[in-house]
Scaffold this motif. Structure first.
Motif, PDB file in Angstrom:
ATOM      1  N   GLU A 266       0.840  -1.166   0.028  1.00  0.00           N
ATOM      2  CA  GLU A 266       0.156   0.040  -0.101  1.00  0.00           C
ATOM      3  C   GLU A 266       0.857   1.337   0.071  1.00  0.00           C
ATOM      4  OE1 GLU A 266      -4.243  -1.263   2.376  1.00  0.00           O
ATOM      5  OE2 GLU A 266      -2.135  -0.694   3.554  1.00  0.00           O
ATOM      6  N   ALA A 267       1.973   1.340   0.844  1.00  0.00           N
ATOM      7  CA  ALA A 267       2.699   2.253   1.045  1.00  0.00           C
ATOM      8  C   ALA A 267       3.527   2.641  -0.264  1.00  0.00           C
ATOM      9  CB  ALA A 267       3.765   2.246   1.987  1.00  0.00           C
ATOM     10  N   LEU A 268       3.963   1.582  -1.123  1.00  0.00           N
ATOM     11  CA  LEU A 268       4.691   1.744  -2.396  1.00  0.00           C
ATOM     12  C   LEU A 268       3.685   2.131  -3.381  1.00  0.00           C
ATOM     13  CD1 LEU A 268       6.586  -1.363  -2.073  1.00  0.00           C
ATOM     14  CD2 LEU A 268       7.611   1.078  -2.098  1.00  0.00           C
ATOM     15  N   CYS A 269       2.391   1.733  -3.710  1.00  0.00           N
ATOM     16  CA  CYS A 269       1.696   1.963  -4.745  1.00  0.00           C
ATOM     17  C   CYS A 269       0.535   3.224  -4.523  1.00  0.00           C
ATOM     18  CB  CYS A 269       1.167   0.689  -5.279  1.00  0.00           C
ATOM     19  SG  CYS A 269      -0.422   0.295  -4.315  1.00  0.00           S
ATOM     20  N   GLY A 270       0.774   3.296  -3.306  1.00  0.00           N
ATOM     21  CA  GLY A 270      -0.591   4.460  -3.082  1.00  0.00           C
ATOM     22  C   GLY A 270      -2.112   4.084  -2.946  1.00  0.00           C
ATOM     23  N   LYS A 271      -2.430   2.857  -3.208  1.00  0.00           N
ATOM     24  CA  LYS A 271      -3.741   2.319  -3.090  1.00  0.00           C
ATOM     25  C   LYS A 271      -3.982   1.765  -1.747  1.00  0.00           C
ATOM     26  CE  LYS A 271      -4.024   2.045  -7.871  1.00  0.00           C
ATOM     27  NZ  LYS A 271      -5.034   3.101  -8.168  1.00  0.00           N
TER      28      LYS A 271
END
Length: 870
Positions: A266-271
């Motif tokens: 989640e932190a990496l892709c923003g979703k």
């Protein structure tokens, strides 16, 4: 309770019941021809079940890394769609080798689940084998009676052979099993439908949690069942499911086994996880697949195009597809999850943390490479959907799957967005053809063993003896890739079985005056098998087993050389260098190692100098057996992905230079190597380099060959004092002449092209020019085409053919308006219609593309084929 605590409680519980806790075997299998990966906890104990080797302890327990991606156990494309199937998973297991049996196994299962883990008894159901008349197998009334001591009789369900008779494969150990199921539904759901009606009916909330297998039989090739020498217990409890149940979650992925990875994604892709079904599946796929990818790489299997490596590459590419398509993330992501995964498992599987940078680098390079392929595939799909037809044919859809990694559902999704349909049946036909080819290439047909003696299978004496008087214990026929052979097992053997990169010995088995050639020696788990092309006329006769001594000595030289090389690499390049694979045979050695850049000529020279210095020092090669912990205290280097026993073999070549764990054969002193010489150095995978080298007589022959070639070169350039400079001068002169010739050919082509437009004919309003031109290279043919751009009036279509030094060269030129308005594509015409005709390949751009091939006789057909497009 955390996942780590749950795992530790399992191990502590069985330790309290007298079990020895053993480490997980590597996830990559090396000595079992029937499996690519460890897919069950029992794999490492198979030889014990079969009676091929004694057990070190009567009771053991462990948590085993497993991987299931194909066959009856799983389908890769389904993982992540549901909430409880995985590729890589942990299997908690307790084992009894001829010790306790059904009563204790059942009692301890119940005690652990209900008294230690405190699972509600009213949510548990058990199944036992109901029998099978077709196999003359009786119902397991014994297990039924034992269960009645712990659970109400109406919660003991009878199960059929499919669910309650466990088999390792087509042949091998097997027996009835009793499963424990748990009902995780809400109280309202449980009141509406009894849990027992949903057991073994694929309900996502009524799931099997533990399987106790009672190994009693050996399944033979003719499907008959033979009692095993002793009765064993083989249990397996899915760790991820257990944690889900104890933590009260509705999904395995909602536990602390997976959520840290999901949060990191989640932190990496923003979703966010939990927003839509499509993105949730993508999060689950990534959280599952990163585990399988990293632990297999850490255990020594790099992604590749064949075998186990291909499976890992497929898993990685599936994860990339999901974040690319459904998380809208277009750059490498998985490699950034590796540190989080390594930290989560540091206490139980430390091998990943110990190789963190290496694994991260391999994953990054694989991601990067596939993202480029994915972009190419999208471009290919764009070209396909620009055509007039509205159906993507089966072979084309399969090409997208096989070449670009597009699963059928992704192709169908993109196609539907563009108003296209996909020939699903045609795709399945092509997929089945590939599976059939793969099965045919790897099919292994083994007969049942013919037993001549019941004594335990043979011991290896080849470290000290190269000949031995022996007897045959058993033999069988085997067929692979259309070749029929035989396998023979002796009570003792001097033949080294292929292992650790060292090839197996060859030699001869003498049955009196009858000589049987041994073509190879391999391990099947821990069983040493000798391959022969024929059986002796009397297998029960005494055997004289003799190893090919000359070949063994050459192999030993190259094996000892790998130890010298490994140490020299670490001394020169850094201690990050670690062995990642090797091949040691009589002709040369191949050594793969972790390093992230090309080894320079200066570094290679320094490494070679160190190795040869150690050879001249004539250092004794000292080999000792000792407890594994004592070897580690000495600083012995162990290889990741190898399974070491409690007692290990330590090979020392100067305690300050090279100390390694190794089961291979070696020379007595380094001086026996004579000389060491590199043959090549290059890359084989992301972060992995490969060196090939020779020693002894092989090195001497190589050096003599190089000197002879140098003499020939010197003679050809009139024996100058400085031959290198003379060759450089010749090369420079040749290059200058080639440039002059190219300029002349270009000028000639431009002049000749001026006469070609008059050969053009009009077809449906388009100027078509198809002809054979005089050209000595592919570049000259292209120059003809480029010149015609200014000589023809659009719209035009041109195909030019040339016999260039016996090779077929073809160029296709299309005006811009035909590409834009009519969907014509020179690259597509070259690849799909011309390359095959001239037995070659090619590519290019939509307006200009070319191909080269072997067949110059098809130029007339090529021209007519292109003309027919109009």
């Amino acid at each position: 309770m955390t996942a780590a605590q749950i795992r530790q409680q399992f191990l502590d519980f069985f330790a309290s019941k007298g079990h020895h806790i053993v480490p997980s075997a590597p996830i990559v299998l090396k000595n079992d021809p029937t499996l690519l990966f460890t897919n069950a906890g029992m794999n490492q104990f198979k030889d014990i079940f079969l009676g091929n080797k004694p057990a070190n302890w009567p009771r053991v327990a462990d948590t085993q890394k497993c991987l299931r991606v194909s066959g009856k156990h799983n389908d890769l494309e389904e993982v992540g769609i549901d909430t409880y199937h995985h590729t890589m998973f942990e299997m908690l297991g307790n084992w009894s080798f001829g010790d306790y049996f059904k009563a204790d196994a059942i009692a301890w299962s119940w005690e652990l689940l209900t008294e230690v883990y405190k699972l509600p008894k009213d949510r548990l159901y058990v199944t036992v084998f109901e029998g099978d008349a077709s196999e003359n197998l009786e119902a397991d009334t014994e297990a039924f009676e034992f269960w009645k001591r712990h659970i109400a009789e109406d919660r003991i369900l009878m199960g059929n052979k499919k669910d309650n008779f466990w088999e390792m494969g087509e042949t091998g150990p097997c027996g009835p099993c009793t499963e424990i199921h748990v009902d995780c539904r809400t109280e309202a759901e449980r009141a509406a439908v009894p849990g027992k009606d949903l057991v073994n009916n694929d309900h996502p909330q009524v799931i099997e949690i533990w399987n106790n297998v009672f190994m009693q039989f050996n399944r033979m090739k003719d499907r008959s069942l033979v009692p095993l020498p002793a009765k064993h217990v083989d249990t397996g409890m899915g760790f991820e499911r257990l944690v889900r149940v104890i933590q009260g979650k509705q999904s395995n992925y909602d536990t602390d086994v997976f959520m840290p990875l999901i949060h990191a994604t989640e932190a990496l892709c923003g979703k966010k996880y939990g927003q839509t079904e499509k993105t949730d599946i993508a999060f689950r796929v990534i959280a599952d697949h990163i585990r399988a990818i990293c632990f297999t790489i850490a255990d020594g299997q790099l992604p590749s195009n064949t075998g186990s490596g291909y499976v890992i590459r497929r898993i990685l590419r599936r994860a990339v597809r999901y974040y690319f398509s459904f998380l809208d993330f277009k750059q490498p992501l998985l490699h950034d999850l590796v540190p989080k995964l390594a930290e989560e498992f540091r206490q139980v599987f430390p091998e990943l943390a110990e190789q963190l940078e290496f694994v991260k680098k391999v994953v990054f390079e694989e991601e990067n490479s596939f993202l480029r392929t994915l972009e190419s595939g999208l471009g290919r799909l764009e070209t396909i959907t620009s055509s007039a037809t509205k159906t993507i044919e089966g072979p084309v859809a399969f090409e997208l799957y096989d070449t670009y990694g597009f699963p059928l559902d992704l192709t169908m999704l993109i196609a539907s967005e563009k108003g296209f349909s996909v020939d699903e049946e045609g795709f399945k036909t092509e997929l089945n053809k590939q599976k059939d080819r793969s099965r045919a290439a790897t099919k292994l047909d083994m007969g049942d063993w013919t037993l001549l003696s019941e004594q335990p299978s043979g011991i290896f004496i080849g470290y000290t003896e190269l000949a031995a008087d022996a007897k045959v214990l058993k033999y069988r026929s085997i067929s692979a890739k259309g070749k029929d052979q035989f396998q023979i097992v002796l009570d003792k053997t001097p033949f080294y079985a292929e292992s650790g990169g060292q090839v197996g010995d060859t030699g001869t088995l003498y049955f009196g005056s009858e000589a049987i050639a041994v073509t190879d020696t391999r391990k099947e788990n821990d069983l040493i098998v000798h391959f022969t092309d024929q059986l002796p006329s009397n297998p029960e006769a005494p055997v004289k087993a003799e190893v090919d001594v000359t070949k063994r000595q050459d192999i030993a030289r190259h094996h000892s050389a790998t130890h010298l090389l490994h140490a020299a690499l670490r001394q020169t390049l850094g201690t990050h260098v670690a062995q990642k694979g090797s091949l040691v045979n009589a002709d040369y050695l191949r050594f793969d190692f972790s390093h992230f850049s090309k080894v320079t000529d200066e570094e290679l020279a320094a490494i070679e100098t160190i190795v040869n210095q150690k050879i001249r020092e004539n250092i004794p090669v000292i080999i000792r057996e000792m407890p594994r912990d004592a070897a580690m205290e000495l600083g012995a280097m162990a290889l990741f992905g190898e399974k070491y026993g409690e007692t290990v073999r330590v090979v020392t070549i100067d305690p300050n230079y090279s100390v390694e764990l190794c089961g291979g054969t070696h020379i007595g002193h380094t001086g026996e190597l004579g000389i060491f010489k590199f043959l090549s150095e290059g890359a084989v995978a992301a972060g992995v380099r490969r060196i090939e080298a020779v020693t002894g007589a092989k090195a001497e022959a190589y050096i003599n060959e190089q000197i002879a070639q140098l003499k020939e070169v010197k003679a050809a350039v009139k024996n100058p004092k400085e031959p290198a400079k003379a060759v450089e001068t010749l090369v420079a002169e040749k290059s200058a002449l080639e440039k002059q010739l190219a300029a002349l050919e270009l000028k000639a082509a431009q002049q000749a092209a001026a006469a070609l437009p008059q050969q053009a004919v009009t077809v449906n309003g388009v100027q078509f020019l198809g002809t054979v031109v005089d050209a000595s290279s592919a570049d000259t043919v292209k120059q003809y085409a480029i010149a015609l751009k200014d000589l023809l009036t659009a719209p035009y279509l041109v195909v030019l053919c040339a016999n260039a030094g016996g090779k077929a060269q073809v160029a296709v030129l299309i005006s811009d308006d035909l590409v834009k308005d009519k969907g014509l594509n020179a690259q597509k015409i070259i690849k799909e219609q011309i390359a095959g005709l001239i037995k070659g390949g090619g590519g290019g751009q939509p307006t200009l593309a070319s191909a080269g091939g072997q067949d110059t006789s098809q130029f007339g057909t090529v021209i007519e084929k292109v003309k027919s497009i109009l």
